[in-house]
Motif scaffolding. Sequence first.
Motif, short mmCIF file in Angstrom:
data_model
loop_
_atom_site.label_atom_id
_atom_site.label_comp_id
_atom_site.label_asym_id
_atom_site.label_seq_id
_atom_site.Cartn_x
_atom_site.Cartn_y
_atom_site.Cartn_z
N GLY A 4 -4.07 -10.59 -14.30
CA GLY A 4 -3.53 -10.78 -12.96
C GLY A 4 -2.89 -9.52 -12.42
O GLY A 4 -3.04 -9.18 -11.24
N ARG A 5 -2.16 -8.80 -13.28
CA ARG A 5 -1.53 -7.54 -12.84
C ARG A 5 -2.58 -6.52 -12.43
O ARG A 5 -2.40 -5.80 -11.44
N GLU A 6 -3.66 -6.45 -13.19
CA GLU A 6 -4.73 -5.51 -12.86
C GLU A 6 -5.35 -5.84 -11.51
O GLU A 6 -5.64 -4.96 -10.70
N ARG A 7 -5.55 -7.12 -11.26
CA ARG A 7 -6.12 -7.54 -9.97
C ARG A 7 -5.14 -7.25 -8.84
O ARG A 7 -5.54 -6.79 -7.76
N PHE A 8 -3.88 -7.50 -9.08
CA PHE A 8 -2.82 -7.24 -8.11
C PHE A 8 -2.80 -5.77 -7.73
O PHE A 8 -2.77 -5.40 -6.54
N GLU A 9 -2.86 -4.90 -8.75
CA GLU A 9 -2.83 -3.46 -8.50
C GLU A 9 -4.10 -2.99 -7.82
O GLU A 9 -4.07 -2.08 -6.98
N LYS A 10 -5.23 -3.60 -8.16
CA LYS A 10 -6.49 -3.22 -7.52
C LYS A 10 -6.45 -3.52 -6.04
O LYS A 10 -6.93 -2.72 -5.22
N ILE A 11 -5.89 -4.66 -5.69
CA ILE A 11 -5.77 -5.02 -4.28
C ILE A 11 -4.94 -3.97 -3.54
O ILE A 11 -5.31 -3.51 -2.45
N LEU A 12 -3.82 -3.56 -4.12
CA LEU A 12 -2.95 -2.58 -3.48
C LEU A 12 -3.63 -1.21 -3.38
O LEU A 12 -3.48 -0.51 -2.37
N THR A 13 -4.38 -0.85 -4.41
CA THR A 13 -5.09 0.43 -4.39
C THR A 13 -6.14 0.45 -3.29
O THR A 13 -6.26 1.42 -2.52
N VAL A 14 -6.92 -0.61 -3.21
CA VAL A 14 -7.96 -0.71 -2.18
C VAL A 14 -7.34 -0.72 -0.79
O VAL A 14 -7.82 -0.04 0.13
N ALA A 15 -6.25 -1.47 -0.63
CA ALA A 15 -5.57 -1.51 0.67
C ALA A 15 -5.08 -0.12 1.07
O ALA A 15 -5.21 0.29 2.23
N SER A 16 -4.53 0.63 0.12
CA SER A 16 -4.06 1.99 0.40
C SER A 16 -5.20 2.89 0.85
O SER A 16 -5.06 3.68 1.79
N GLU A 17 -6.34 2.76 0.18
CA GLU A 17 -7.50 3.57 0.55
C GLU A 17 -7.97 3.24 1.96
O GLU A 17 -8.31 4.14 2.74
N LEU A 18 -7.98 1.97 2.30
CA LEU A 18 -8.42 1.56 3.63
C LEU A 18 -7.42 2.00 4.70
O LEU A 18 -7.81 2.42 5.79
N ILE A 19 -6.14 1.92 4.38
CA ILE A 19 -5.12 2.35 5.34
C ILE A 19 -5.22 3.85 5.59
O ILE A 19 -5.09 4.32 6.72
N GLU A 20 -5.48 4.61 4.52
CA GLU A 20 -5.61 6.06 4.68
C GLU A 20 -6.77 6.42 5.59
O GLU A 20 -6.70 7.39 6.35
N ILE A 21 -7.83 5.63 5.54
CA ILE A 21 -9.02 5.91 6.35
C ILE A 21 -8.86 5.42 7.78
O ILE A 21 -9.13 6.16 8.74
N ASN A 22 -8.40 4.18 7.94
CA ASN A 22 -8.42 3.53 9.25
C ASN A 22 -7.06 3.19 9.83
O ASN A 22 -6.97 2.81 10.99
N GLY A 23 -6.00 3.29 9.02
CA GLY A 23 -4.68 2.90 9.49
C GLY A 23 -4.38 1.45 9.18
O GLY A 23 -5.28 0.63 9.01
N SER A 24 -3.09 1.11 9.13
CA SER A 24 -2.70 -0.24 8.76
C SER A 24 -3.04 -1.26 9.84
O SER A 24 -3.29 -2.43 9.54
N ASP A 25 -3.07 -0.85 11.11
CA ASP A 25 -3.40 -1.78 12.18
C ASP A 25 -4.81 -2.33 12.02
O ASP A 25 -5.08 -3.47 12.40
N ALA A 26 -5.70 -1.51 11.46
CA ALA A 26 -7.10 -1.92 11.32
C ALA A 26 -7.39 -2.59 9.98
O ALA A 26 -8.53 -2.99 9.73
N LEU A 27 -6.39 -2.71 9.13
CA LEU A 27 -6.61 -3.31 7.81
C LEU A 27 -7.03 -4.77 7.95
O LEU A 27 -6.40 -5.53 8.68
N LYS A 28 -8.09 -5.14 7.27
CA LYS A 28 -8.60 -6.51 7.31
C LYS A 28 -8.72 -7.07 5.90
O LYS A 28 -9.16 -6.36 4.98
N MET A 29 -8.34 -8.31 5.74
CA MET A 29 -8.44 -8.96 4.44
C MET A 29 -9.89 -9.02 3.98
O MET A 29 -10.18 -8.88 2.79
N SER A 30 -10.82 -9.20 4.91
CA SER A 30 -12.24 -9.27 4.56
C SER A 30 -12.73 -7.96 3.96
O SER A 30 -13.56 -7.95 3.03
N GLU A 31 -12.21 -6.83 4.46
CA GLU A 31 -12.61 -5.53 3.91
C GLU A 31 -12.04 -5.34 2.51
O GLU A 31 -12.70 -4.74 1.65
#
Length: 217
Positions: free
Chosen positions: A28-55
Amino acid sequence: MSEQPAATRRRSPEQIGQPRRIPSQQRGRERFEKILTVASELIEINGSDALKMSEIVEKAELSFGALYQYFPDKTSIIRTLAERFNEQGRQCVADELAKVTDPETLHAALCTIADEYYAFFRREPVMRDIWHATHTDKLLQQVDAEDMEFHAQALFSVLRLLWPARTEAELLAIARLTMQLLAAAVRYAVSLDEGEGAQAIALFKKMQVADIGRLLA
């Protein structure tokens, strides 16, 4: 599938914007951290306003159910990332204020804190975006307010030791305003190019952090 499940809409106001749960098992911790890592990568590319759960689901190769098991909405993800970055900032402030023994070393500590925060936001574009989000999203403003109060209380404790004869109300007001002005200076500096930003921080240190000693002399 909808970006926000019915379970999220039923959450109380106190629960909205917070993780549903923090896992204790390794998987569960690994999955939790993976979600945060992926979210950070997406925010860096598109910004937090454009962050989507589907992505996040697509890039992390998870199901919506697995994602919502930990994070009911994107605000809870951004909040978790913000709180992690804030912990690093709090450690910096605590370390520098621990060195203070007199007004001169207080001045040096505040200058170092301004420099460290500026450098931190320069090298962390994701945090710059999230810091902006905590000021524009009502649910995230609490995170920023709590962080600012932490810093103000830390500075207040130092001021109380250096100027014990002054009232606590006066010292707390100075501590809160000092930290708000420091944060505003850093926010402005990181909006400029690197050279201009560094000059802005240098100017702020000359203008502001020396004023506490004059106020309380």
